[in-house]
Scaffold this motif. Structure first.
Motif, short mmCIF file in Angstrom:
data_model
loop_
_atom_site.label_atom_id
_atom_site.label_comp_id
_atom_site.label_asym_id
_atom_site.label_seq_id
_atom_site.Cartn_x
_atom_site.Cartn_y
_atom_site.Cartn_z
N SER A 1 -23.30 -0.15 -0.80
CA SER A 1 -24.33 0.04 -1.83
C SER A 1 -24.16 1.35 -2.59
CB SER A 1 -25.74 -0.02 -1.20
OG SER A 1 -25.93 -1.26 -0.58
N THR A 2 -22.95 1.86 -2.68
CA THR A 2 -22.67 3.05 -3.47
C THR A 2 -21.43 2.79 -4.32
OG1 THR A 2 -21.34 3.98 -1.68
CG2 THR A 2 -23.66 4.63 -1.77
N LEU A 3 -21.33 3.51 -5.43
CA LEU A 3 -20.17 3.39 -6.30
C LEU A 3 -19.02 4.22 -5.73
CD1 LEU A 3 -21.71 3.54 -9.89
CD2 LEU A 3 -20.23 1.75 -9.02
N GLN A 4 -18.06 3.55 -5.16
CA GLN A 4 -16.90 4.22 -4.60
C GLN A 4 -15.68 3.87 -5.45
OE1 GLN A 4 -15.82 2.87 -0.70
NE2 GLN A 4 -14.08 4.27 -0.51
N GLN A 5 -15.20 4.86 -6.19
CA GLN A 5 -14.09 4.58 -7.11
C GLN A 5 -12.78 4.46 -6.34
OE1 GLN A 5 -13.86 7.16 -10.50
NE2 GLN A 5 -12.24 5.96 -11.48
N LEU A 6 -11.98 3.46 -6.72
CA LEU A 6 -10.70 3.20 -6.10
C LEU A 6 -9.61 3.30 -7.16
CD1 LEU A 6 -11.69 -0.04 -4.14
CD2 LEU A 6 -11.73 2.30 -3.25
N SER A 7 -8.40 3.47 -6.71
CA SER A 7 -7.26 3.38 -7.62
C SER A 7 -6.72 1.96 -7.58
CB SER A 7 -6.18 4.38 -7.21
OG SER A 7 -5.64 4.03 -5.94
N SER A 8 -5.82 1.64 -8.49
CA SER A 8 -5.22 0.31 -8.49
C SER A 8 -4.43 0.07 -7.22
CB SER A 8 -4.32 0.14 -9.72
OG SER A 8 -3.29 1.13 -9.73
N LYS A 9 -3.87 1.15 -6.63
CA LYS A 9 -3.09 1.01 -5.40
C LYS A 9 -3.98 0.82 -4.18
CE LYS A 9 0.83 3.72 -7.10
NZ LYS A 9 1.69 4.93 -6.90
N SER A 10 -5.18 1.40 -4.20
CA SER A 10 -6.08 1.27 -3.05
C SER A 10 -7.00 0.06 -3.16
CB SER A 10 -6.92 2.54 -2.89
OG SER A 10 -7.72 2.76 -4.04
N PHE A 11 -6.94 -0.65 -4.28
CA PHE A 11 -7.73 -1.87 -4.39
C PHE A 11 -7.19 -2.88 -3.36
CE2 PHE A 11 -8.93 -5.99 -6.14
CZ PHE A 11 -10.25 -5.77 -6.49
N PRO A 12 -8.06 -3.46 -2.53
CA PRO A 12 -7.58 -4.29 -1.41
C PRO A 12 -6.92 -5.58 -1.86
CG PRO A 12 -9.96 -4.45 -1.61
CD PRO A 12 -9.53 -3.38 -2.57
N ASP A 13 -5.88 -5.96 -1.13
CA ASP A 13 -5.27 -7.26 -1.36
C ASP A 13 -5.95 -8.30 -0.49
OD1 ASP A 13 -4.35 -6.66 1.15
OD2 ASP A 13 -2.24 -6.46 0.57
N LEU A 14 -5.43 -9.52 -0.50
CA LEU A 14 -6.08 -10.61 0.23
C LEU A 14 -6.11 -10.34 1.73
CD1 LEU A 14 -7.38 -13.43 0.07
CD2 LEU A 14 -5.08 -14.39 0.34
N GLU A 15 -5.00 -9.86 2.28
CA GLU A 15 -4.96 -9.62 3.72
C GLU A 15 -5.93 -8.53 4.14
OE1 GLU A 15 -3.47 -11.31 6.09
OE2 GLU A 15 -2.83 -12.71 4.54
N THR A 16 -6.07 -7.50 3.31
CA THR A 16 -7.02 -6.43 3.61
C THR A 16 -8.45 -6.96 3.62
OG1 THR A 16 -5.54 -4.82 2.56
CG2 THR A 16 -7.82 -4.15 2.91
N LEU A 17 -8.77 -7.83 2.67
CA LEU A 17 -10.11 -8.43 2.65
C LEU A 17 -10.33 -9.31 3.88
CD1 LEU A 17 -10.37 -9.43 -1.13
CD2 LEU A 17 -11.50 -7.52 0.02
#
Length: 237
Positions: A124-140
């Protein structure tokens, strides 16, 4: 209220992020556009904000993420979108699903200015990510498994503790109460007084018949307590 598509200038931004997801190894089957496929919980009214995509596990159909794509809105509007998207994710799958807002500014000079990624649920907070840290399918997938199994160890531990306690528990050994000894103590006191008077004064406190009666009375008072004690001891054994 303007729809999300009007705010974003059509479906161009959605298509841009859709291409990004495909390049990030998200299978086409995992990216859901049609919310009707997800059942009644995914339905939105005309006044509600509909997300751009819902990510599902293509093998198990588990709901993994909600993604909303917006244009170059300001900070206040971004926080409002984050609240709405987080509320939608929570209603859709509780804390087992993650929520993201992707802000696209085609006027940005750098890649980081053009596309900004934010995780907004379940924290419930805005946590900024980079394109590299955006999770892929396996991470989700892993994140969902960790959330769904987080309560299991405590439950197993509690059960194990209860089982160990049951195995190690020893039967409580019954203890005789004061009622079992009181008549005998009274009789002992009388015997001691009688002995003292007989030694010092040459006379007895109790006659032979009185001594027999006192002994019998003590036995009658003590016997029921002794029987109850023996019964409890046998049950405990």
């Amino acid at each position: 209220m303007a729809t999300r598509k009007q705010q974003c200038g059509g479906a161009i931004l959605d298509d841009l992020i859709y291409s990004f997801l495909l390049q990030s190894d998200f299978p086409r089957a995992s990216i859901v556009f049609d919310l009707d496929l997800l059942g009644s919980a995914a339905q939105v009214s005309d006044r509600m904000r509909a997300p751009s995509f819902v990510i599902v596990d293509p093998e198990t159909a588990d709901l993994l993420a909600v993604i909303d794509v917006v244009d170059a809105i300001d900070g206040d509007a971004l926080r409002e979108v984050a609240i709405e998207t987080g509320a939608y994710a929570s209603r859709l799958a509780g804390r087992t699903i993650q929520g993201f807002v992707i802000r696209v500014d085609v006027r940005g000079h750098t890649e980081d200015e053009q596309v900004q990624f934010y995780r907004i649920w379940p924290n419930s907070t805005l946590q900024q990510l980079s394109s590299k840290s955006f999770p892929d399918l396996e991470t989700l997938r892993v994140a969902r498994k960790l959330v769904t199994s987080s309560a299991a160890p405590s439950t197993v531990k509690s059960s194990a503790v209860m089982e160990v306690d049951d195995e190690d528990a020893q039967p409580v050994e019954p203890r005789p109460g004061p009622g079992m000894y009181f008549p005998a103590l009274v009789l002992l006191v009388l015997v001691l007084i009688d002995s003292y008077m007989n030694a010092s004064r040459g006379s007895s406190l109790l006659s032979l018949s009185q001594s027999v009666m006192a002994f019998g009375a003590a036995l009658l008072f003590t016997l029921p307590s002794a029987i109850r004690y023996l019964r409890r001891w046998k049950r405990a054994d």
